[in-house]
Design a protein around this motif. Structure first.
Motif, PDB file in Angstrom:
ATOM      1  N   GLY A  97       0.810  -1.202   0.000  1.00 36.68           N
ATOM      2  CA  GLY A  97       0.000   0.000   0.000  1.00 36.68           C
ATOM      3  C   GLY A  97       0.842   1.249   0.000  1.00 36.68           C
ATOM      4  O   GLY A  97       2.062   1.200  -0.164  1.00 36.68           O
ATOM      5  N   TYR A  98       0.167   2.358   0.211  1.00 40.10           N
ATOM      6  CA  TYR A  98       0.829   3.660   0.192  1.00 40.10           C
ATOM      7  C   TYR A  98       0.117   4.613   1.147  1.00 40.10           C
ATOM      8  O   TYR A  98      -1.047   4.408   1.506  1.00 40.10           O
ATOM      9  N   ALA A  99       0.825   5.665   1.548  1.00 37.50           N
ATOM     10  CA  ALA A  99       0.243   6.696   2.398  1.00 37.50           C
ATOM     11  C   ALA A  99       1.042   7.983   2.205  1.00 37.50           C
ATOM     12  O   ALA A  99       2.276   7.952   2.153  1.00 37.50           O
ATOM     13  N   PHE A 100       0.339   9.104   2.104  1.00 36.89           N
ATOM     14  CA  PHE A 100       0.952  10.427   2.038  1.00 36.89           C
ATOM     15  C   PHE A 100       0.154  11.350   2.955  1.00 36.89           C
ATOM     16  O   PHE A 100      -1.077  11.366   2.908  1.00 36.89           O
ATOM     17  N   TYR A 101       0.873  12.117   3.773  1.00 35.87           N
ATOM     18  CA  TYR A 101       0.233  13.034   4.723  1.00 35.87           C
ATOM     19  C   TYR A 101       0.771  14.440   4.510  1.00 35.87           C
ATOM     20  O   TYR A 101       1.994  14.634   4.405  1.00 35.87           O
ATOM     21  N   THR A 102      -0.120  15.410   4.449  1.00 31.57           N
ATOM     22  CA  THR A 102       0.236  16.820   4.310  1.00 31.57           C
ATOM     23  C   THR A 102      -0.161  17.549   5.590  1.00 31.57           C
ATOM     24  O   THR A 102      -1.353  17.741   5.840  1.00 31.57           O
ATOM     25  N   PRO A 103       0.813  17.964   6.411  1.00 25.46           N
ATOM     26  CA  PRO A 103       0.486  18.663   7.659  1.00 25.46           C
ATOM     27  C   PRO A 103       0.158  20.142   7.422  1.00 25.46           C
ATOM     28  O   PRO A 103       0.549  20.720   6.403  1.00 25.46           O
ATOM     29  N   GLY A 104      -0.544  20.738   8.357  1.00 27.13           N
ATOM     30  CA  GLY A 104      -0.991  22.117   8.245  1.00 27.13           C
ATOM     31  C   GLY A 104       0.116  23.148   8.164  1.00 27.13           C
ATOM     32  O   GLY A 104      -0.099  24.248   7.661  1.00 27.13           O
ATOM     33  N   VAL A 105       1.304  22.829   8.601  1.00 25.06           N
ATOM     34  CA  VAL A 105       2.394  23.804   8.620  1.00 25.06           C
ATOM     35  C   VAL A 105       2.887  24.161   7.213  1.00 25.06           C
ATOM     36  O   VAL A 105       3.499  25.203   7.022  1.00 25.06           O
ATOM     37  N   VAL A 106       2.601  23.329   6.204  1.00 26.05           N
ATOM     38  CA  VAL A 106       3.073  23.573   4.840  1.00 26.05           C
ATOM     39  C   VAL A 106       1.919  23.573   3.827  1.00 26.05           C
ATOM     40  O   VAL A 106       2.031  23.013   2.740  1.00 26.05           O
ATOM     41  N   THR A 107       0.804  24.210   4.178  1.00 21.74           N
ATOM     42  CA  THR A 107      -0.358  24.251   3.294  1.00 21.74           C
ATOM     43  C   THR A 107      -0.676  25.682   2.877  1.00 21.74           C
ATOM     44  O   THR A 107      -0.185  26.644   3.477  1.00 21.74           O
ATOM     45  N   SER A 108      -1.533  25.799   1.859  1.00 20.83           N
ATOM     46  CA  SER A 108      -1.936  27.112   1.357  1.00 20.83           C
ATOM     47  C   SER A 108      -3.456  27.168   1.211  1.00 20.83           C
ATOM     48  O   SER A 108      -4.135  26.145   1.214  1.00 20.83           O
ATOM     49  N   ASN A 109      -3.950  28.380   1.067  1.00 27.03           N
ATOM     50  CA  ASN A 109      -5.383  28.658   0.873  1.00 27.03           C
ATOM     51  C   ASN A 109      -6.226  28.015   1.971  1.00 27.03           C
ATOM     52  O   ASN A 109      -5.911  28.146   3.144  1.00 27.03           O
ATOM     53  N   ASP A 110      -7.307  27.298   1.593  1.00 29.86           N
ATOM     54  CA  ASP A 110      -8.244  26.730   2.566  1.00 29.86           C
ATOM     55  C   ASP A 110      -7.754  25.448   3.226  1.00 29.86           C
ATOM     56  O   ASP A 110      -8.331  25.009   4.213  1.00 29.86           O
ATOM     57  N   LEU A 111      -6.712  24.824   2.680  1.00 35.28           N
ATOM     58  CA  LEU A 111      -6.300  23.507   3.175  1.00 35.28           C
ATOM     59  C   LEU A 111      -5.622  23.622   4.530  1.00 35.28           C
ATOM     60  O   LEU A 111      -4.656  24.360   4.701  1.00 35.28           O
ATOM     61  N   GLU A 112      -6.140  22.884   5.494  1.00 33.17           N
ATOM     62  CA  GLU A 112      -5.535  22.794   6.825  1.00 33.17           C
ATOM     63  C   GLU A 112      -4.567  21.616   6.886  1.00 33.17           C
ATOM     64  O   GLU A 112      -3.446  21.748   7.329  1.00 33.17           O
ATOM     65  N   ASP A 113      -5.010  20.437   6.451  1.00 32.68           N
ATOM     66  CA  ASP A 113      -4.158  19.258   6.298  1.00 32.68           C
ATOM     67  C   ASP A 113      -4.915  18.230   5.452  1.00 32.68           C
ATOM     68  O   ASP A 113      -6.098  18.403   5.164  1.00 32.68           O
ATOM     69  N   GLY A 114      -4.220  17.164   5.052  1.00 36.76           N
ATOM     70  CA  GLY A 114      -4.871  16.149   4.229  1.00 36.76           C
ATOM     71  C   GLY A 114      -4.042  14.885   4.148  1.00 36.76           C
ATOM     72  O   GLY A 114      -2.862  14.880   4.505  1.00 36.76           O
ATOM     73  N   TYR A 115      -4.685  13.821   3.680  1.00 32.37           N
ATOM     74  CA  TYR A 115      -3.970  12.561   3.493  1.00 32.37           C
ATOM     75  C   TYR A 115      -4.630  11.718   2.420  1.00 32.37           C
ATOM     76  O   TYR A 115      -5.803  11.899   2.096  1.00 32.37           O
ATOM     77  N   GLU A 116      -3.840  10.791   1.873  1.00 29.88           N
ATOM     78  CA  GLU A 116      -4.338   9.743   0.980  1.00 29.88           C
ATOM     79  C   GLU A 116      -3.672   8.448   1.405  1.00 29.88           C
ATOM     80  O   GLU A 116      -2.457   8.405   1.584  1.00 29.88           O
TER      81      GLU A 116
END
Length: 188
Positions: free
Chosen positions: A122-141
């Protein structure tokens, strides 16, 4: 933008990617379909062990969401495993909010010794709030897959995927895609 227009942009991006990585570099094209989503990805090795890739997911899981990504990974493929670890920029264009961010993650698959054409992982990617832009707070797939090598250059697979984003607006946290998919990956 309609789905056809988004896939035309993805195909153009794939062409640019492969022109940039050179004619002799290893690469892959991946297409998967689910009940509510379609995803296209392309990747190519810049040099041995370093791969540049990107893709687009169009999901109508609950509302319309287009999710784009570009990634740079350190990769290794042997008879026992296929792994990649690195950074990914993910851009969300959704009915709930828009924005992007830089995240970390990777993928890993192991080949079954008794059935060398089968791999699980499988796979996993996480985007933390410290490096986001516009409306995005954080996200993952995240996703799980079972792959079967029909030929040395063609894998088919079944899997499960979930993509979620937290927006800094009235919509908050939303699951943008969830469900089973079937796909094919062409390697060259």
């Amino acid at each position: 933008m309609n789905t056809l227009g988004q896939f035309a942009k993805a195909a153009l991006a794939a062409g640019i990617l492969f022109a940039a990585t050179g004619a002799h570099a290893a690469g892959s094209l991946d297409l998967n379909l689910g009940a509510d989503a379609v995803q296209f990805e392309a990747a190519g090795e810049l040099t041995q062990g370093v791969a540049l890739g990107g893709g687009v997911t169009q999901s109508e899981y609950r509302e319309d969401a287009s999710i784009y990504h570009a990634q740079l990974l350190g990769v290794q493929r042997t008879r026992e495993r296929d792994v990649g670890i690195g950074g990914r920029w993910t851009q969300f264009d959704t009915d709930y909010g828009n924005g992007g961010g830089l995240g970390l993650g990777g993928y890993g698959y192991v080949y079954l010794p008794q059935m060398p054409d089968v791999s699980l992982g499988g796979y996993a990617f996480y985007t933390p709030g410290v490096v986001t832009s516009n409306d995005l707070e954080d996200g993952y797939e995240v996703g799980l897959r079972a792959r079967y090598a029909f030929t040395p250059n063609v894998d088919g697979y079944v899997g499960l995927r979930q993509t979620r984003a937290d927006f800094d607006n009235r919509h908050g946290s939303r699951t943008l895609d969830r469900g089973a998919q079937v796909g094919v990956r062409l390697s060259f």
